[in-house]
Design a protein around this motif. Structure first.
Motif, PDB file in Angstrom:
ATOM      1  N   SER A 179       0.827  -1.202   0.000  1.00  0.00           N
ATOM      2  CA  SER A 179       0.000   0.000   0.000  1.00  0.00           C
ATOM      3  C   SER A 179       0.867   1.261   0.000  1.00  0.00           C
ATOM      4  CB  SER A 179      -0.916   0.018   1.226  1.00  0.00           C
ATOM      5  OG  SER A 179      -0.175   0.301   2.391  1.00  0.00           O
ATOM      6  N   LYS A 180       0.257   2.333  -0.416  1.00  0.00           N
ATOM      7  CA  LYS A 180       0.954   3.625  -0.460  1.00  0.00           C
ATOM      8  C   LYS A 180       1.478   3.988   0.924  1.00  0.00           C
ATOM      9  CE  LYS A 180       0.252   8.430  -1.777  1.00  0.00           C
ATOM     10  NZ  LYS A 180      -0.666   9.380  -2.408  1.00  0.00           N
TER      11      LYS A 180
ATOM     12  N   ASP B 274       4.598  11.882   1.191  1.00  0.00           N
ATOM     13  CA  ASP B 274       3.615  11.745   0.136  1.00  0.00           C
ATOM     14  C   ASP B 274       4.087  12.466  -1.128  1.00  0.00           C
ATOM     15  OD1 ASP B 274       1.004  10.841  -0.783  1.00  0.00           O
ATOM     16  OD2 ASP B 274       0.420  12.957  -0.702  1.00  0.00           O
TER      17      ASP B 274
ATOM     18  N   LEU C  63       6.673  10.390  -2.988  1.00  0.00           N
ATOM     19  CA  LEU C  63       6.028   9.295  -3.709  1.00  0.00           C
ATOM     20  C   LEU C  63       5.310   9.819  -4.946  1.00  0.00           C
ATOM     21  CD1 LEU C  63       5.847   6.283  -3.573  1.00  0.00           C
ATOM     22  CD2 LEU C  63       3.861   6.496  -2.127  1.00  0.00           C
TER      23      LEU C  63
ATOM     24  N   GLU D  30       5.937   8.820  -8.926  1.00  0.00           N
ATOM     25  CA  GLU D  30       4.888   8.517  -9.905  1.00  0.00           C
ATOM     26  C   GLU D  30       5.038   9.405 -11.142  1.00  0.00           C
ATOM     27  OE1 GLU D  30       1.028   8.772  -8.152  1.00  0.00           O
ATOM     28  OE2 GLU D  30       1.437   7.186  -6.693  1.00  0.00           O
TER      29      GLU D  30
ATOM     30  N   ARG E  92       1.000   3.167 -10.347  1.00  0.00           N
ATOM     31  CA  ARG E  92       0.125   2.901  -9.205  1.00  0.00           C
ATOM     32  C   ARG E  92      -1.000   1.969  -9.618  1.00  0.00           C
ATOM     33  NH1 ARG E  92      -3.392   8.048  -7.411  1.00  0.00           N
ATOM     34  NH2 ARG E  92      -1.415   8.652  -6.521  1.00  0.00           N
TER      35      ARG E  92
ATOM     36  N   TYR F 257      -2.035   1.159  -4.418  1.00  0.00           N
ATOM     37  CA  TYR F 257      -1.042   0.119  -4.204  1.00  0.00           C
ATOM     38  C   TYR F 257       0.050   0.212  -5.269  1.00  0.00           C
ATOM     39  CZ  TYR F 257      -4.546  -1.936  -1.174  1.00  0.00           C
ATOM     40  OH  TYR F 257      -5.459  -2.141  -0.175  1.00  0.00           O
ATOM     41  N   TYR F 258       1.182  -0.401  -4.960  1.00  0.00           N
ATOM     42  CA  TYR F 258       2.306  -0.472  -5.896  1.00  0.00           C
ATOM     43  C   TYR F 258       2.843  -1.896  -5.872  1.00  0.00           C
ATOM     44  CZ  TYR F 258       2.139   4.531  -5.091  1.00  0.00           C
ATOM     45  OH  TYR F 258       1.720   5.831  -4.965  1.00  0.00           O
TER      46      TYR F 258
END
Length: 95
Positions: free
Chosen positions: A45-46, A57, A60, A64, A70, A81-82
């Motif tokens: 999960s993130k 955040d 991340l 992206e 993602r 999720y990743y």
């Protein structure tokens, strides 16, 4: 015929080899850290990514922006999720 490489070629080869070894070690360390907990699925999960890698955040989001993919469930949710392998490769290649 000369049996030895010139000093510049030797130095360049050694630096390249050391860089490759360092990156492989970083990849393995990151992969081990992310896979440390027992997971059934290859996703993370993130929030777990941010916690385990100690990133924000916005960091991340920047990942992206630079190609990290993602995954979101098909139902309406805010969960993100990743793939663990994507995170590992991205973190190592981003250096």
């Amino acid at each position: 015929m000369i049996d030895q490489f010139d000093p510049l070629t030797t130095l360049t080869s050694r630096l390249l080899a050391e860089n490759i070894i360092r990156r492989v070690n970083e990849y393995e360390a990151t992969q081990d850290k992310l896979k440390a907990s027992t997971r059934v699925l290859p996703y993370i999960s993130k929030q777990q990514v941010m916690d385990e890698l100690d990133i924000s955040d916005s960091t991340l989001f920047n990942f992206e922006k630079h190609g990290l993919k993602r995954y979101k469930p098909r139902y309406k949710t805010s969960l993100i999720y990743y793939l663990i392998d994507d995170i590992c490769q991205f973190v190592v290649l981003d250096n």
